[in-house]
Design a protein around this motif. Structure first.
Motif, short mmCIF file in Angstrom:
data_model
loop_
_atom_site.label_atom_id
_atom_site.label_comp_id
_atom_site.label_asym_id
_atom_site.label_seq_id
_atom_site.Cartn_x
_atom_site.Cartn_y
_atom_site.Cartn_z
N ALA A 1 3.47 0.12 -13.58
CA ALA A 1 4.09 -0.40 -12.19
C ALA A 1 2.88 -1.39 -11.76
CB ALA A 1 4.05 0.75 -11.36
N LEU A 2 1.58 -1.15 -11.77
CA LEU A 2 0.56 -2.27 -11.23
C LEU A 2 0.68 -3.41 -12.08
CD1 LEU A 2 -2.39 0.29 -10.83
CD2 LEU A 2 -1.00 -0.74 -9.20
N GLY A 3 1.17 -3.33 -13.23
CA GLY A 3 1.25 -4.52 -14.25
C GLY A 3 2.12 -5.29 -13.90
N GLY B 1 7.85 -5.76 -7.81
CA GLY B 1 7.38 -5.50 -9.23
C GLY B 1 6.59 -3.98 -9.41
N LEU B 2 6.12 -3.61 -8.56
CA LEU B 2 5.59 -2.17 -8.57
C LEU B 2 6.59 -1.17 -8.81
CD1 LEU B 2 3.40 -2.01 -5.43
CD2 LEU B 2 2.43 -2.39 -7.96
N LEU B 3 7.79 -1.33 -8.06
CA LEU B 3 8.60 -0.35 -8.17
C LEU B 3 9.49 -0.58 -9.56
CD1 LEU B 3 10.50 2.21 -7.26
CD2 LEU B 3 12.01 0.45 -6.38
N LEU B 4 9.94 -1.77 -9.94
CA LEU B 4 10.52 -2.20 -11.05
C LEU B 4 9.56 -1.89 -12.15
CD1 LEU B 4 12.22 -5.53 -10.08
CD2 LEU B 4 13.13 -3.19 -10.17
N GLY B 5 8.37 -2.11 -12.30
CA GLY B 5 7.26 -1.62 -13.33
C GLY B 5 7.23 -0.39 -13.64
N TRP B 6 7.67 0.38 -12.78
CA TRP B 6 7.58 1.83 -12.68
C TRP B 6 8.55 2.32 -14.08
CZ3 TRP B 6 4.71 6.11 -11.48
CH2 TRP B 6 5.36 7.35 -11.65
N TYR B 7 9.72 1.51 -14.10
CA TYR B 7 10.53 1.71 -15.12
C TYR B 7 10.69 0.96 -16.22
CZ TYR B 7 12.32 4.75 -11.28
OH TYR B 7 12.50 5.77 -10.17
N GLY B 8 9.78 0.12 -16.17
CA GLY B 8 9.60 -0.45 -17.67
C GLY B 8 9.48 -2.05 -17.39
N TRP B 9 9.24 -2.83 -18.32
CA TRP B 9 9.15 -4.16 -18.41
C TRP B 9 10.42 -5.00 -18.33
CZ3 TRP B 9 4.85 -6.18 -16.83
CH2 TRP B 9 3.57 -5.61 -17.05
N GLY B 10 11.53 -4.37 -18.81
CA GLY B 10 12.88 -4.93 -18.63
C GLY B 10 13.37 -4.98 -17.40
N PRO B 11 13.16 -3.93 -16.56
CA PRO B 11 13.47 -4.02 -15.22
C PRO B 11 12.63 -5.21 -14.42
CG PRO B 11 13.48 -1.77 -15.60
CD PRO B 11 12.90 -2.50 -16.75
N VAL B 12 11.40 -5.47 -14.68
CA VAL B 12 10.49 -6.50 -14.10
C VAL B 12 11.14 -7.71 -14.49
CG1 VAL B 12 8.38 -7.50 -14.12
CG2 VAL B 12 8.23 -5.01 -14.12
N LEU B 13 11.46 -8.11 -15.73
CA LEU B 13 11.97 -9.04 -16.25
C LEU B 13 13.58 -9.36 -15.61
CD1 LEU B 13 11.65 -11.68 -18.10
CD2 LEU B 13 12.81 -10.49 -19.75
N LEU B 14 14.28 -8.38 -15.62
CA LEU B 14 15.60 -8.69 -14.97
C LEU B 14 15.55 -9.00 -13.51
CD1 LEU B 14 18.56 -8.41 -15.33
CD2 LEU B 14 18.24 -5.71 -14.89
N GLY B 15 14.58 -8.29 -12.68
CA GLY B 15 14.50 -8.47 -11.41
C GLY B 15 14.06 -9.84 -10.86
N GLY B 16 13.15 -10.45 -11.88
CA GLY B 16 12.46 -11.88 -11.60
C GLY B 16 13.56 -12.96 -11.91
N VAL C 1 0.86 -1.25 -0.07
CA VAL C 1 0.05 -0.10 0.01
C VAL C 1 1.08 1.22 0.12
CG1 VAL C 1 -1.74 1.46 1.31
CG2 VAL C 1 -1.99 -1.02 0.89
N ALA C 2 1.96 1.20 0.75
CA ALA C 2 2.78 2.40 0.96
C ALA C 2 3.48 2.57 -0.40
CB ALA C 2 3.74 2.04 2.00
N VAL C 3 4.13 1.51 -1.19
CA VAL C 3 4.67 1.90 -2.45
C VAL C 3 3.85 2.21 -3.47
CG1 VAL C 3 5.94 0.60 -4.03
CG2 VAL C 3 6.34 0.06 -1.72
N ALA C 4 2.50 1.59 -3.40
CA ALA C 4 1.64 2.15 -4.52
C ALA C 4 1.31 3.36 -4.26
CB ALA C 4 0.51 1.20 -4.23
N GLY C 5 1.21 3.81 -2.92
CA GLY C 5 0.67 5.49 -2.70
C GLY C 5 1.64 6.09 -3.15
N LEU C 6 3.08 5.98 -2.84
CA LEU C 6 4.23 6.85 -3.16
C LEU C 6 4.43 6.80 -4.72
CD1 LEU C 6 6.71 5.80 -0.43
CD2 LEU C 6 5.79 7.92 -0.80
N LEU C 7 4.02 6.03 -5.55
CA LEU C 7 4.06 5.99 -6.97
C LEU C 7 2.95 6.78 -7.40
CD1 LEU C 7 5.19 2.39 -7.85
CD2 LEU C 7 6.84 4.68 -7.68
N VAL C 8 1.62 6.79 -6.74
CA VAL C 8 0.75 7.59 -6.99
C VAL C 8 1.26 9.07 -6.91
CG1 VAL C 8 -1.60 8.61 -6.39
CG2 VAL C 8 -1.35 6.20 -6.63
N LEU C 9 1.76 9.34 -6.06
CA LEU C 9 2.34 10.89 -5.76
C LEU C 9 3.32 11.04 -6.95
CD1 LEU C 9 2.99 10.98 -1.89
CD2 LEU C 9 1.30 12.22 -3.28
#
Length: 256
Positions: A156-158, A190-205, A134-142
């Motif tokens: 990011a949600l994706g 994945g919320l934070l990594l998704g904010w920067y793109g699908w590449g970081p999401v895949l890399l993190g996983g 909840v906190a990370v999602a809220g900070l990304l809304v800001l």
């Protein structure tokens, strides 16, 4: 030059914050390192001395019981430097990223607590994980509302949903070697990594699976676990997310 000075100050402040929370981690980790469904420890498991009521019973710098002297929780020798390093690297990598930087630093400091609990009892407590989500999602809304991109927020949600679903499926297929708690933490990262793109999401996983596999091989060689044994994956997930953030940091333009 002024922006560089500000970024340097933010990094140093993050180092200090990470070290501080690392120093406060042992008592909280000790109290929360219980089996699923059991309440947090109300006192020392060795001598029974009760903890103080309120925040004083959760957050204190001493990592030993005041009565019997037994160590309570992980050693400060690793929680402090790991907390400082994780927060400092995150801040340096996400310099100028505004609220997204705050979200990253929050993940890094809470990640030390989650890793400590997972290493102790192979459990990632839901109350911490969902509050962190909840906190990370809220900070990304800001971040999106103050000059960022709402498209990035949707991504990011994706990204969070993708890692949650991916690791959740692996949890079902591996018979418990990857837990549902691991999947939930992956979703938050994945919320934070998704904010920067699908590449970081895949890399993190992928990095999480590689790191956990490498640790498993080492422990098998040392005969610390058996082929059917399991090991906590939370630390690998958190380390992989940090490495992904460090990798993409030089490629990021300053936030608006």
């Amino acid at each position: 030059m002024r922006d560089m000075a500000i970024d340097s100050s933010v990094t140093m402040l993050s180092l200090a914050v990470g070290a501080l929370f690392g120093a406060l981690t042992p008592r909280a980790a000790y109290r929360l390192s219980v089996a699923w469904g059991e309440p947090a420890l109300a006192g020392c498991a060795e001598c029974g001395t009760p903890f103080a009521a309120g925040a004083a019973g959760w957050w204190r710098f001493a990592a030993r019981c005041v009565s019997c002297g037994v160590r309570q929780g992980p050693s400060l020798w690793w929680t402090v430097p790991v907390g400082a390093l994780a927060a400092g690297l995150t801040a340096a990598s996400l310099a100028g990223q505004g609220w997204a930087l705050v979200a990253g630093v929050l993940l890094s400091v809470v990640g030390v607590l989650l890793a400590a609990i997972d290493l102790a009892v192979q459990r990632l407590p839901d109350p911490i994980v969902w509050r962190l989500a909840v906190a990370v999602a809220g900070l990304l809304v800001l971040a999106a509302a103050t000059g960022g991109s709402w498209a990035a927020y949707g991504r990011a949600l994706g990204g969070g949903a993708a890692l949650l679903a991916g690791f959740g499926l692996m949890a079902l297929l591996t018979g418990g070697q990857i837990g549902l708690g691991d999947a939930k933490v992956a979703g938050v990262l994945g919320l934070l990594l998704g904010w920067y793109g699908w590449g970081p999401v895949l890399l993190g996983g992928l990095l999480a699976l590689l790191l956990n596999g490498a640790v498993a091989v080492v422990l098998l060689v040392l005969r610390r676990i058996s082929w059917r044994g399991s090991l906590p994956m939370g630390p690998s997930l958190l380390a992989a997310a940090l490495l992904a953030v460090v990798a993409i940091g030089p490629l990021l333009p300053p936030a608006a």
